[in-house]
Design a protein around this motif. Structure first.
Motif, PDB file in Angstrom:
ATOM      1  N   THR A  41      35.363  44.640 -15.589  1.00 32.98           N
ATOM      2  CA  THR A  41      33.905  44.592 -15.455  1.00 32.98           C
ATOM      3  C   THR A  41      33.418  43.193 -15.113  1.00 32.98           C
ATOM      4  O   THR A  41      32.236  42.997 -14.849  1.00 32.98           O
ATOM      5  CB  THR A  41      33.235  45.056 -16.757  1.00 32.98           C
ATOM      6  OG1 THR A  41      33.705  44.258 -17.852  1.00 32.98           O
ATOM      7  CG2 THR A  41      33.579  46.514 -17.043  1.00 32.98           C
ATOM      8  N   ASN A  42      34.332  42.228 -15.125  1.00 32.98           N
ATOM      9  CA  ASN A  42      34.008  40.849 -14.762  1.00 32.98           C
ATOM     10  C   ASN A  42      35.137  40.265 -13.918  1.00 32.98           C
ATOM     11  O   ASN A  42      36.278  40.710 -13.986  1.00 32.98           O
ATOM     12  CB  ASN A  42      33.821  39.975 -16.021  1.00 32.98           C
ATOM     13  CG  ASN A  42      32.701  40.449 -16.905  1.00 32.98           C
ATOM     14  OD1 ASN A  42      32.936  41.180 -17.863  1.00 32.98           O
ATOM     15  ND2 ASN A  42      31.485  40.052 -16.593  1.00 32.98           N
ATOM     16  N   GLU A  92      35.955  41.841 -10.055  1.00 33.10           N
ATOM     17  CA  GLU A  92      35.245  42.945 -10.673  1.00 33.10           C
ATOM     18  C   GLU A  92      35.620  44.249  -9.971  1.00 33.10           C
ATOM     19  O   GLU A  92      35.624  44.346  -8.756  1.00 33.10           O
ATOM     20  CB  GLU A  92      33.735  42.727 -10.591  1.00 33.10           C
ATOM     21  CG  GLU A  92      32.922  43.814 -11.277  1.00 33.10           C
ATOM     22  CD  GLU A  92      31.428  43.536 -11.236  1.00 33.10           C
ATOM     23  OE1 GLU A  92      30.648  44.460 -11.536  1.00 33.10           O
ATOM     24  OE2 GLU A  92      31.047  42.391 -10.893  1.00 33.10           O
TER      25      GLU A  92
END
Length: 366
Positions: free
Chosen positions: A52-53, A33
């Motif tokens: 974002t992950n 992330e």
């Protein structure tokens, strides 16, 4: 097992599509992330998309050079054991474009309005609700320079971003070009909008205006965030940039000046050059910028700030070690208590070049 789509982001309310410039990772690479995963060019600037992950890049859907609409799937990220067939099924079942709620259905829609203050017409962008965050751009810029900040902050605050006198769609009359004149105009605008105790964020010239605003109209300003500010002790003023804009006759002249602003000259897109070129060709624009340039080079306004720094409200200073426009401030000459943050990966435009880092610092103030 988890499968997540990487979609074309929406950086600013005007963005409708982006061009894939380069993937910074390959299929099969592990991703944490916050990792930078690809470069995307918009009509405003080239920027880097961060993950974002965490997971593994299982599929690149949009290749280098492809133009994709906002919300379109451009890649697939997986966690755990996921087969190629499962990725294929995920893509087949996912909408090609993820449609966001219409902006006019909530209070985060960007609204543009024209107000007249101190006899000057000002163009003002607003979005969101809550405590006011006022964004003041730098020399030759406009409210669009804050597109990433507006998009990031509008859900947590009332964001107000004017085009300063002499800039953008605002009046080209800058009077004597002094910081006091610019600050008085901003003060009248904020008073008319019933704003007080605002977080005022200024970049470059806008940061000097923000400091003058806080000194001359203290009830309006509760906190300051200064991004690569002009006018601090130890700083410089790059006349090559200022005069390059004032004297520019063609787009290539504008491009040469704008490339001084960034660490990586490739960051300056053709659309960015075209936008500034159109703005300075408006009647009176370059003459107004010339007045502001001369005032900045004179230095008297900045010197007056130096003797009053102790009277400012709480200050967050965001400075770049690679800033060739205003240089590095002399931190030893600043008042105790200023929160100083140094950036290593940007030039003079960190709110565009390293937007995520700057936005995180601004969100912390709200």
């Amino acid at each position: 097992m988890a499968i997540k789509a990487i979609r074309m982001p929406k950086w600013g309310l005007a963005m409708e599509e982006g061009t894939i410039i380069d993937w910074l990772i390959a299929e099969g690479d592990a991703v944490a992330e916050g990792d930078e995963i690809l470069e995307i060019e918009t009509t405003k600037i080239t920027n880097v998309l961060e993950a974002t992950n965490a997971g593994q890049l299982a599929r690149i859907v949009a290749r280098t050079g492809e133009v994709m609409p906002v919300g379109a799937i451009i890649g697939v990220l997986t966690e755990g054991e996921v087969s190629e067939g499962e990725v294929d099924a995920f893509l087949a079942d996912s909408p090609a474009v993820e449609v966001a709620a219409e902006d006019d259905e909530d209070d985060t829609a960007l609204a543009l309005q024209t107000v007249t203050v101190n006899g000057r017409r000002m163009n003002v962008a607003q979005a969101g609700s809550g405590r006011a965050v006022v964004l003041l751009h730098g020399f030759s810029g406009d409210h669009g320079n804050w597109l990433f900040a507006i998009e990031d902050l509008k859900g947590a605050a009332r964001v107000i971003a004017p085009d300063l006198p002499g800039h953008g769609a605002s009046e080209k009359d800058v009077g004597d070009g002094s910081l006091a004149t610019l600050a008085d105009t901003v003060a009248a605008m904020l008073t008319g909008m019933e704003v007080s105790d605002a977080i005022v964020v200024g970049h470059s010239l806008g940061a000097a205006v923000a400091m003058r605003l806080a000194l001359d109209h203290p009830a309006l300003v509760g906190q300051l965030a200064l991004v690569c500010p002009a006018g601090l002790p130890g700083g410089v003023v790059n006349d090559d940039f200022l005069s390059g804009i004032v004297r520019a006759e063609k787009a290539r002249d504008v491009k040469k000046a704008l490339q001084l602003l960034v660490r990586d000259p490739a960051t300056v897109s053709r659309d960015m050059v075209d936008g500034v070129t159109r703005a300075i060709r408006l009647d009176g624009a370059q003459a107004a910028l010339g007045v502001l340039r001369d005032r900045m080079l004179d230095g008297a306004d900045f010197a007056a700030l130096h003797g009053a720094l102790d009277a400012l409200p709480p200050v967050t200073l965001i400075a770049s070690r690679n800033d060739t426009i205003v240089g590095a401030p002399d931190v030893a000459a600043l008042p105790d208590g200023w929160a100083v943050h140094w950036l290593d990966d940007a030039g003079h435009l960190p709110h565009l070049e390293t937007a995520a880092e700057v936005n995180a610092l601004l969100r912390a103030l709200i």
